[in-house]
Design a protein around this motif. Structure first.
Motif, short mmCIF file in Angstrom:
data_model
loop_
_atom_site.label_atom_id
_atom_site.label_comp_id
_atom_site.label_asym_id
_atom_site.label_seq_id
_atom_site.Cartn_x
_atom_site.Cartn_y
_atom_site.Cartn_z
N CYS A 34 0.85 -1.20 0.00
CA CYS A 34 0.00 0.00 0.00
C CYS A 34 0.88 1.24 0.00
CB CYS A 34 -0.89 -0.03 1.25
SG CYS A 34 -1.83 1.48 1.54
N THR A 35 0.36 2.33 -0.54
CA THR A 35 1.00 3.64 -0.39
C THR A 35 0.25 4.42 0.67
OG1 THR A 35 1.65 3.67 -2.72
CG2 THR A 35 1.69 5.77 -1.54
N LEU A 36 0.97 4.95 1.63
CA LEU A 36 0.37 5.72 2.71
C LEU A 36 0.69 7.20 2.52
CD1 LEU A 36 -1.10 5.79 5.45
CD2 LEU A 36 1.13 5.38 6.55
N ALA A 37 -0.34 8.02 2.41
CA ALA A 37 -0.18 9.47 2.30
C ALA A 37 -0.58 10.09 3.63
CB ALA A 37 -1.03 10.02 1.16
N VAL A 38 0.36 10.76 4.26
CA VAL A 38 0.13 11.32 5.59
C VAL A 38 0.08 12.84 5.51
CG1 VAL A 38 0.90 11.39 7.99
CG2 VAL A 38 1.39 9.37 6.58
N TYR A 39 -1.07 13.39 5.82
CA TYR A 39 -1.25 14.83 5.86
C TYR A 39 -0.95 15.34 7.27
CZ TYR A 39 -3.69 14.56 1.36
OH TYR A 39 -4.02 14.35 0.04
N MET A 40 -0.41 16.55 7.35
CA MET A 40 -0.13 17.18 8.64
C MET A 40 0.72 16.28 9.53
SD MET A 40 -3.86 18.99 9.26
CE MET A 40 -4.82 17.70 8.44
N GLY A 41 1.72 15.64 8.94
CA GLY A 41 2.51 14.67 9.66
C GLY A 41 3.85 15.17 10.16
N ARG A 42 4.16 16.43 9.95
CA ARG A 42 5.50 16.93 10.30
C ARG A 42 5.82 16.72 11.78
NH1 ARG A 42 4.83 22.36 9.59
NH2 ARG A 42 4.39 22.51 11.82
N ASP A 43 4.91 17.13 12.66
CA ASP A 43 5.18 17.06 14.09
C ASP A 43 4.99 15.66 14.66
OD1 ASP A 43 5.73 19.78 14.06
OD2 ASP A 43 3.67 20.33 14.58
N ALA A 44 4.45 14.75 13.86
CA ALA A 44 4.18 13.40 14.33
C ALA A 44 5.13 12.38 13.72
CB ALA A 44 2.74 13.01 14.03
N ALA A 45 6.22 12.84 13.13
CA ALA A 45 7.12 11.93 12.40
C ALA A 45 7.65 10.81 13.30
CB ALA A 45 8.27 12.71 11.79
N SER A 46 8.01 11.14 14.52
CA SER A 46 8.55 10.13 15.43
C SER A 46 7.50 9.06 15.74
CB SER A 46 9.03 10.77 16.73
OG SER A 46 10.14 11.60 16.49
N GLU A 47 6.29 9.49 16.05
CA GLU A 47 5.23 8.53 16.37
C GLU A 47 4.86 7.71 15.14
OE1 GLU A 47 0.80 8.36 18.45
OE2 GLU A 47 1.82 10.29 18.19
N LEU A 48 4.80 8.33 13.98
CA LEU A 48 4.50 7.59 12.74
C LEU A 48 5.53 6.50 12.50
CD1 LEU A 48 3.63 10.52 10.32
CD2 LEU A 48 2.10 8.64 10.89
N SER A 49 6.80 6.87 12.57
CA SER A 49 7.86 5.91 12.31
C SER A 49 7.81 4.76 13.31
CB SER A 49 9.22 6.63 12.39
OG SER A 49 10.28 5.72 12.24
N ARG A 50 7.74 5.09 14.57
CA ARG A 50 7.76 4.07 15.62
C ARG A 50 6.55 3.13 15.51
NH1 ARG A 50 7.99 7.31 19.29
NH2 ARG A 50 5.80 7.47 19.87
N ALA A 51 5.37 3.69 15.36
CA ALA A 51 4.16 2.88 15.36
C ALA A 51 4.07 1.99 14.12
CB ALA A 51 2.93 3.78 15.45
N LEU A 52 4.45 2.51 12.96
CA LEU A 52 4.38 1.70 11.74
C LEU A 52 5.40 0.56 11.78
CD1 LEU A 52 3.92 4.53 9.08
CD2 LEU A 52 2.25 2.76 9.68
N ILE A 53 6.59 0.83 12.32
CA ILE A 53 7.60 -0.23 12.42
C ILE A 53 7.15 -1.29 13.42
CG2 ILE A 53 9.96 -0.73 13.15
CD1 ILE A 53 10.75 2.01 11.93
N LEU A 54 6.59 -0.87 14.55
CA LEU A 54 6.08 -1.83 15.53
C LEU A 54 4.95 -2.67 14.95
CD1 LEU A 54 6.05 0.28 18.83
CD2 LEU A 54 7.47 -1.71 18.33
N ALA A 55 4.19 -2.08 14.02
CA ALA A 55 3.09 -2.81 13.40
C ALA A 55 3.55 -3.72 12.27
CB ALA A 55 2.04 -1.83 12.89
N GLY A 56 4.85 -3.70 11.96
CA GLY A 56 5.39 -4.65 11.00
C GLY A 56 5.94 -4.09 9.72
N LEU A 57 5.84 -2.78 9.50
CA LEU A 57 6.37 -2.20 8.27
C LEU A 57 7.89 -2.08 8.40
CD1 LEU A 57 5.14 -1.23 5.59
CD2 LEU A 57 5.23 1.10 6.49
N PRO A 58 8.66 -2.58 7.44
CA PRO A 58 10.13 -2.53 7.57
C PRO A 58 10.65 -1.10 7.70
CG PRO A 58 9.48 -4.03 5.82
CD PRO A 58 8.23 -3.30 6.23
N GLY A 59 11.67 -0.95 8.52
CA GLY A 59 12.27 0.37 8.70
C GLY A 59 12.89 0.91 7.42
#
Length: 261
Positions: free
Chosen positions: A172-197
């Motif tokens: 899938c392609t994920l398009a994240v709007y207004m994600g600048r301040d949430a970059a750390s949480e996005l990265s951490r949560a997606l990797i924990l959910a199984g998306l490769p780093g």
């Protein structure tokens, strides 16, 4: 058709201003802008689009940016209702597309509550503009058969409430709007959910504008790169294997070495 034939006194049109470049504005949107008596516009509406507003048209900024709200949503709703009931031809000019993370439903509900006649004019959304600038397709046969659009904006500093397992889909392609301040949480949560780093990610600031910047990186480097790259600019993030198709003549690339310098 004359411009004023599009919009009658008391009508309210919710108009997509697109990502900022006036050349990406639809012809209908431009006609509505020229036909209005009053225009309420967002902070993300490009200056070239505001230049299209005739001098006699009243213009009111109701822009909302992260941490800087000139008007709250209830006040915006009330202003639209008042202008409609005063018999004005009203245009509510929204950055991007009115159907994409734009609080459109709330404005429609307020206007329907007083019996106002409402129209919606779609616009090009920022994810499409970012993909075009980078020379990539949001979907790609055999790589990404699905595109997911999310907003990473949280209310009151709370954790982002998203279905991370559904979002961490490598096909899938994920398009994240207004994600600048949430970059750390996005990265951490997606990797924990199984998306490769190592999943490719594209950061686009000021999509479609002359000052646009693009940077290709990886999901696990996203927080580090975002701090150095995006500053305080409107930012969209694309995450997924399609980003590997990005034209590097249009994008800088942040590798582990570059990001650590």
């Amino acid at each position: 058709m004359q411009p004023n034939d599009l919009i009658a006194p008391g009508d309210v049109w919710l108009v997509g201003a697109g990502p900022g470049d006036p050349d990406l504005l639809t012809r209908k949107a431009e006609r509505l802008i020229r036909a209005a008596d009053i225009i309420f516009y967002d902070a993300l509406v490009g200056p070239g689009i505001l230049d299209l507003i005739p001098d006699h048209v009243e213009r009111i900024s109701v822009g909302k940016r992260s941490g800087r709200h000139s008007k709250d949503q209830q006040t915006i709703d009330q202003l639209l209702v008042a202008a409609s009931q005063a018999g004005k031809r009203v245009v509510r000019l929204k950055g991007g597309d009115p159907a994409m993370f734009a609080r459109t439903a709330e404005e429609i509900a307020a206007l329907r509550g007083v019996g106002a006649n409402i129209g919606i004019c779609p616009g090009i959304t920022a994810a499409s503009a970012a993909a075009a600038s980078a020379g990539l397709s949001l979907s790609l046969r055999g790589v990404a058969r699905r595109v997911q659009f999310v907003t990473a904006h949280s209310q009151g500093g709370k954790a982002i409430d998203l279905d991370w397992e559904a979002l961490a889909d490598p096909a899938c392609t994920l398009a994240v709007y207004m994600g600048r301040d949430a970059a750390s949480e996005l990265s951490r949560a997606l990797i924990l959910a199984g998306l490769p780093g190592a999943t490719p990610a594209l950061i686009t600031c000021d999509a479609s504008m002359p000052q646009e910047k693009n940077l290709r990186t990886r999901l696990d480097l996203l927080p580090l790169v975002m701090k150095a790259f995006a500053e305080n600019r409107p930012t969209l993030i694309l995450i997924g294997e399609v980003v590997a198709q990005a034209d590097l003549t249009a994008c800088a690339e942040a590798t582990t070495h570059k990001a650590s310098v």
